[in-house]
Scaffold this active site. Structure first.
Site, PDB file in Angstrom:
ATOM      1  N   HIS A  13      99.588  83.063  24.743  1.00  0.00           N
ATOM      2  CA  HIS A  13     100.519  84.195  24.780  1.00  0.00           C
ATOM      3  C   HIS A  13     100.893  84.502  23.338  1.00  0.00           C
ATOM      4  O   HIS A  13     100.544  83.740  22.421  1.00  0.00           O
ATOM      5  CB  HIS A  13     101.748  83.882  25.654  1.00  0.00           C
ATOM      6  N   GLY A  14     101.592  85.587  23.108  1.00  0.00           N
ATOM      7  CA  GLY A  14     101.873  86.042  21.754  1.00  0.00           C
ATOM      8  C   GLY A  14     102.473  85.002  20.841  1.00  0.00           C
ATOM      9  O   GLY A  14     102.050  84.829  19.696  1.00  0.00           O
TER      10      GLY A  14
END
Length: 161
Positions: A13-14
């Site tokens: 994820h980011g």
């Protein structure tokens, strides 16, 4: 060369992709997860989180081990992400490299207790983490590189399941 193995049940994820990219300067990410490897929708979502210019492979545990043993990867900095301690344990049984393991993100679920910020564990998780430590693997607890790193063993002594 594997620069680090991260345990994060959200996989990529980011926060993981970009904060760890700065810290590790990795060239490739290998997601080692049997469930993600067999889920086309999840694979598509993971691919959207991969930083530009970084190679990404989403494989089952056994296929990830085969890929990680490929001599072509020896000149690359590879960041491996697994969903749980059991997956890391199983992966390390299949490869020779022994990088540090980063325990970074395991969400709250029934029968899990808070181990450190963003990390909830159950008895099985602790058993696998203990096996990693007993085999000489360094387990570091750190959500993101900007947070202070804690040693697994010091936190482990404070928890009983």
């Amino acid at each position: 060369m594997i620069v680090k193995i991260r345990i994060d049940d959200r996989l990529l994820h980011g926060q993981v992709a970009y904060s760890w990219k700065s810290a590790l300067s990795y060239d490739a990410i290998v997601i080692a997860s049997d469930s993600a490897a067999n889920d086309d929708i999840r694979k598509m979502a993971i691919k959207l989180c991969c930083p530009d210019g970084v190679k990404l492979a989403i494989r089952s545990i056994s296929d990830a081990a085969t890929l990680l043993k490929n001599p072509k990867l020896s000149s690359m900095k590879v960041f491996v992400i697994c969903p749980n301690p059991e997956s890391v344990h199983d992966l390390l049984q299949l490869i020779e490299e022994r990088p540090a393991v980063n325990l970074g993100g395991m969400q709250m679920e029934p029968n899990k207790v808070l181990f450190s910020p963003a990390v909830y564990v159950n008895k099985e998780d602790i058993e696998y983490l203990d096996k990693l430590v007993a085999s000489g693997i360094r387990v570091e607890v750190q959500e993101v590189p900007s947070k202070s790193m804690k040693d697994y063993s010091s936190l482990r002594n404070k928890i009983s399941l």
